[in-house]
Write a protein that holds these residues in place. Structure first.
Motif, PDB file in Angstrom:
ATOM      1  N   GLN A   1       0.869  -1.053  -0.032  1.00  0.00           N
ATOM      2  CA  GLN A   1      -0.141   0.063  -0.002  1.00  0.00           C
ATOM      3  C   GLN A   1       1.003   1.135   0.036  1.00  0.00           C
ATOM      4  OE1 GLN A   1      -2.704   0.320   3.243  1.00  0.00           O
ATOM      5  NE2 GLN A   1      -4.223   1.248   1.990  1.00  0.00           N
ATOM      6  N   ASN A   2       0.759   2.323  -0.724  1.00  0.00           N
ATOM      7  CA  ASN A   2       1.450   3.207  -1.127  1.00  0.00           C
ATOM      8  C   ASN A   2       0.745   4.478  -1.298  1.00  0.00           C
ATOM      9  OD1 ASN A   2       2.973   5.246  -2.858  1.00  0.00           O
ATOM     10  ND2 ASN A   2       4.389   3.657  -2.459  1.00  0.00           N
ATOM     11  N   ARG A   3       0.994   5.518  -0.503  1.00  0.00           N
ATOM     12  CA  ARG A   3       0.189   6.725  -0.529  1.00  0.00           C
ATOM     13  C   ARG A   3       0.271   7.479  -1.953  1.00  0.00           C
ATOM     14  NH1 ARG A   3       0.206   9.169   5.783  1.00  0.00           N
ATOM     15  NH2 ARG A   3      -0.553   7.555   6.701  1.00  0.00           N
ATOM     16  N   ASP A   4       1.588   7.649  -2.484  1.00  0.00           N
ATOM     17  CA  ASP A   4       1.939   8.409  -3.522  1.00  0.00           C
ATOM     18  C   ASP A   4       1.139   7.457  -4.710  1.00  0.00           C
ATOM     19  OD1 ASP A   4       3.301  10.289  -2.511  1.00  0.00           O
ATOM     20  OD2 ASP A   4       5.246   9.127  -2.707  1.00  0.00           O
TER      21      ASP A   4
ATOM     22  N   LEU B   1      -1.632   9.025  -7.690  1.00  0.00           N
ATOM     23  CA  LEU B   1      -1.378   8.499  -9.034  1.00  0.00           C
ATOM     24  C   LEU B   1      -2.699   8.003  -9.655  1.00  0.00           C
ATOM     25  CD1 LEU B   1       0.127   8.247 -11.710  1.00  0.00           C
ATOM     26  CD2 LEU B   1       1.029   6.277 -10.912  1.00  0.00           C
ATOM     27  N   PHE B   2      -3.040   6.779  -8.772  1.00  0.00           N
ATOM     28  CA  PHE B   2      -4.417   6.170  -9.443  1.00  0.00           C
ATOM     29  C   PHE B   2      -5.677   7.130  -9.284  1.00  0.00           C
ATOM     30  CE2 PHE B   2      -3.059   1.636  -7.364  1.00  0.00           C
ATOM     31  CZ  PHE B   2      -2.006   1.536  -8.800  1.00  0.00           C
ATOM     32  N   ASP B   3      -5.708   7.919  -8.482  1.00  0.00           N
ATOM     33  CA  ASP B   3      -6.623   9.295  -8.410  1.00  0.00           C
ATOM     34  C   ASP B   3      -6.822   9.885 -10.033  1.00  0.00           C
ATOM     35  OD1 ASP B   3      -7.730   8.242  -6.043  1.00  0.00           O
ATOM     36  OD2 ASP B   3      -6.682   9.860  -5.032  1.00  0.00           O
ATOM     37  N   GLU B   4      -5.516  10.161 -10.171  1.00  0.00           N
ATOM     38  CA  GLU B   4      -5.303  10.693 -11.361  1.00  0.00           C
ATOM     39  C   GLU B   4      -5.731  10.040 -12.682  1.00  0.00           C
ATOM     40  OE1 GLU B   4      -1.628  12.989 -12.109  1.00  0.00           O
ATOM     41  OE2 GLU B   4      -1.297  12.929 -10.171  1.00  0.00           O
ATOM     42  N   MET B   5      -5.298   8.763 -12.501  1.00  0.00           N
ATOM     43  CA  MET B   5      -5.608   7.841 -13.801  1.00  0.00           C
ATOM     44  C   MET B   5      -6.958   7.155 -13.867  1.00  0.00           C
ATOM     45  SD  MET B   5      -2.136   5.443 -13.298  1.00  0.00           S
ATOM     46  CE  MET B   5      -2.619   4.504 -14.887  1.00  0.00           C
TER      47      MET B   5
ATOM     48  N   SER C   1      -8.959   0.744 -13.926  1.00  0.00           N
ATOM     49  CA  SER C   1      -9.402   0.775 -12.826  1.00  0.00           C
ATOM     50  C   SER C   1      -8.677   0.137 -11.770  1.00  0.00           C
ATOM     51  CB  SER C   1     -10.889  -0.186 -12.959  1.00  0.00           C
ATOM     52  OG  SER C   1     -10.598  -1.265 -13.605  1.00  0.00           O
ATOM     53  N   ARG C   2      -9.236   0.249 -10.584  1.00  0.00           N
ATOM     54  CA  ARG C   2      -8.305  -0.631  -9.482  1.00  0.00           C
ATOM     55  C   ARG C   2      -8.994  -0.941  -8.215  1.00  0.00           C
ATOM     56  NH1 ARG C   2      -8.098   1.360  -4.118  1.00  0.00           N
ATOM     57  NH2 ARG C   2      -7.896   3.559  -4.015  1.00  0.00           N
ATOM     58  N   SER C   3      -8.724  -1.847  -7.510  1.00  0.00           N
ATOM     59  CA  SER C   3      -9.278  -2.238  -6.265  1.00  0.00           C
ATOM     60  C   SER C   3      -8.105  -2.841  -5.326  1.00  0.00           C
ATOM     61  CB  SER C   3     -10.247  -3.265  -6.304  1.00  0.00           C
ATOM     62  OG  SER C   3      -9.571  -4.738  -7.075  1.00  0.00           O
ATOM     63  N   TYR C   4      -8.511  -2.550  -4.014  1.00  0.00           N
ATOM     64  CA  TYR C   4      -7.445  -2.833  -2.989  1.00  0.00           C
ATOM     65  C   TYR C   4      -7.776  -3.918  -1.992  1.00  0.00           C
ATOM     66  CZ  TYR C   4      -4.362  -2.061   1.139  1.00  0.00           C
ATOM     67  OH  TYR C   4      -3.529  -2.751   2.189  1.00  0.00           O
ATOM     68  N   ASP C   5      -7.033  -4.629  -1.919  1.00  0.00           N
ATOM     69  CA  ASP C   5      -7.430  -5.897  -0.681  1.00  0.00           C
ATOM     70  C   ASP C   5      -6.424  -5.919   0.189  1.00  0.00           C
ATOM     71  OD1 ASP C   5      -8.093  -8.277   0.390  1.00  0.00           O
ATOM     72  OD2 ASP C   5      -8.440  -9.386  -1.365  1.00  0.00           O
ATOM     73  N   SER C   6      -6.426  -5.810   1.663  1.00  0.00           N
ATOM     74  CA  SER C   6      -5.591  -5.844   2.569  1.00  0.00           C
ATOM     75  C   SER C   6      -5.363  -7.462   2.883  1.00  0.00           C
ATOM     76  CB  SER C   6      -6.278  -5.400   3.852  1.00  0.00           C
ATOM     77  OG  SER C   6      -7.401  -6.352   4.426  1.00  0.00           O
ATOM     78  N   ALA C   7      -6.142  -8.358   2.227  1.00  0.00           N
ATOM     79  CA  ALA C   7      -5.789  -9.838   2.476  1.00  0.00           C
ATOM     80  C   ALA C   7      -5.759 -10.052   3.932  1.00  0.00           C
ATOM     81  CB  ALA C   7      -4.503 -10.086   2.024  1.00  0.00           C
TER      82      ALA C   7
ATOM     83  N   TYR D   1      -3.141  -3.961  -4.732  1.00  0.00           N
ATOM     84  CA  TYR D   1      -3.917  -3.307  -5.633  1.00  0.00           C
ATOM     85  C   TYR D   1      -4.071  -4.400  -6.751  1.00  0.00           C
ATOM     86  CZ  TYR D   1      -2.848   0.826  -3.027  1.00  0.00           C
ATOM     87  OH  TYR D   1      -2.503   1.750  -2.094  1.00  0.00           O
ATOM     88  N   ARG D   2      -5.403  -4.530  -7.059  1.00  0.00           N
ATOM     89  CA  ARG D   2      -5.620  -5.277  -8.459  1.00  0.00           C
ATOM     90  C   ARG D   2      -5.930  -4.182  -9.642  1.00  0.00           C
ATOM     91  NH1 ARG D   2      -4.831 -10.227  -7.670  1.00  0.00           N
ATOM     92  NH2 ARG D   2      -5.554 -11.268  -5.575  1.00  0.00           N
TER      93      ARG D   2
END
Length: 215
Positions: A84-87, A91-95, A124-130, A138-139
């Motif tokens: 998980q990465n804040r930067d 970037l994903f928010d822009e994309m 598109s992207r999704s996040y899973d903490s597992a 991120y997928r």
């Protein structure tokens, strides 16, 4: 129409790398199934960005479908980015609202351009903490529908595009769009053109184009 070609004995699945560019940075794409990289017309200061994915997570699917309006190709590029990465979140928010073209390369060196100016890819992207002991991350997905099959991209020039002949003269055997080549008085390669800084001659006397070189 011909017989199916005989497949080679080994084929390695998966993709090795992917690069993406905003469709707004692409002016024109050659109207043929296979072309050299520099035949694409890009806007001034356009940049191909490098994607990153976990080993063995990067894949591409290309499905031919049809409806009452004709045939179309559904493309999907999927990947997993670990952690998980804040930067990266920024970037994903822009994309997410952007439109892109992608270049993908497999482990056998085949490179393709996915998407068109008229039908770019959406991200598109999704996040899973597992769960504990699993792999969080991120997928990622790029998808589109386009009317023609994705195109193959060749290297800027083959390794035999330039050679030094027996008289020590430079011979250009294959034209490379918008570039000229010569040797200076010290026997060094001199290139003029928009990507001049990316070319060099290796120890075997072969032309090399390294797109990762920056000014």
């Amino acid at each position: 129409m011909n017989d199916f070609p005989t497949p080679s004995k080994e084929h390695i699945g998966g993709l090795k790398i992917f690069r993406f560019i905003p469709v707004s940075s692409v002016i024109a794409i050659p109207d043929k199934k296979e072309f050299n990289f520099l035949e694409m017309q890009l806007a001034t200061n356009a940049v191909w960005f490098n994607g990153v994915a976990s080993f063995r997570s990067l894949s591409f699917s290309d499905n031919l479908s049809a409806n009452e309006n004709g045939d179309f190709y559904e493309n999907s590029i999927s990947a997993f980015y670990p952690g998980q990465n804040r930067d990266l979140e920024s970037l994903f928010d822009e994309m997410v609202n952007g439109e892109f073209l992608l270049r993908i390369r497999d482990y056998e060196g085949n490179e393709r351009l996915i998407g068109t100016i008229e039908d770019p890819l959406r991200f598109s992207r999704s996040y899973d903490s597992a769960q504990l002991g699993g792999s969080k991350g991120y997928r990622l997905s790029f998808r589109n529908r386009q009317l023609s099959a994705s195109k193959f991209i060749n290297d800027v020039g083959s390794t035999s595009a330039l050679q030094i002949n027996a008289n020590g003269q430079l011979e250009v055997l294959e034209e490379i769009v918008d570039h000229t080549f010569s040797l200076n008085a010290n026997g060094q390669l001199v290139v003029t053109g928009p990507f001049d800084y990316k070319f060099y001659i290796n120890s075997a006397g072969q032309l090399v184009f390294d797109e990762f070189v920056t000014q």
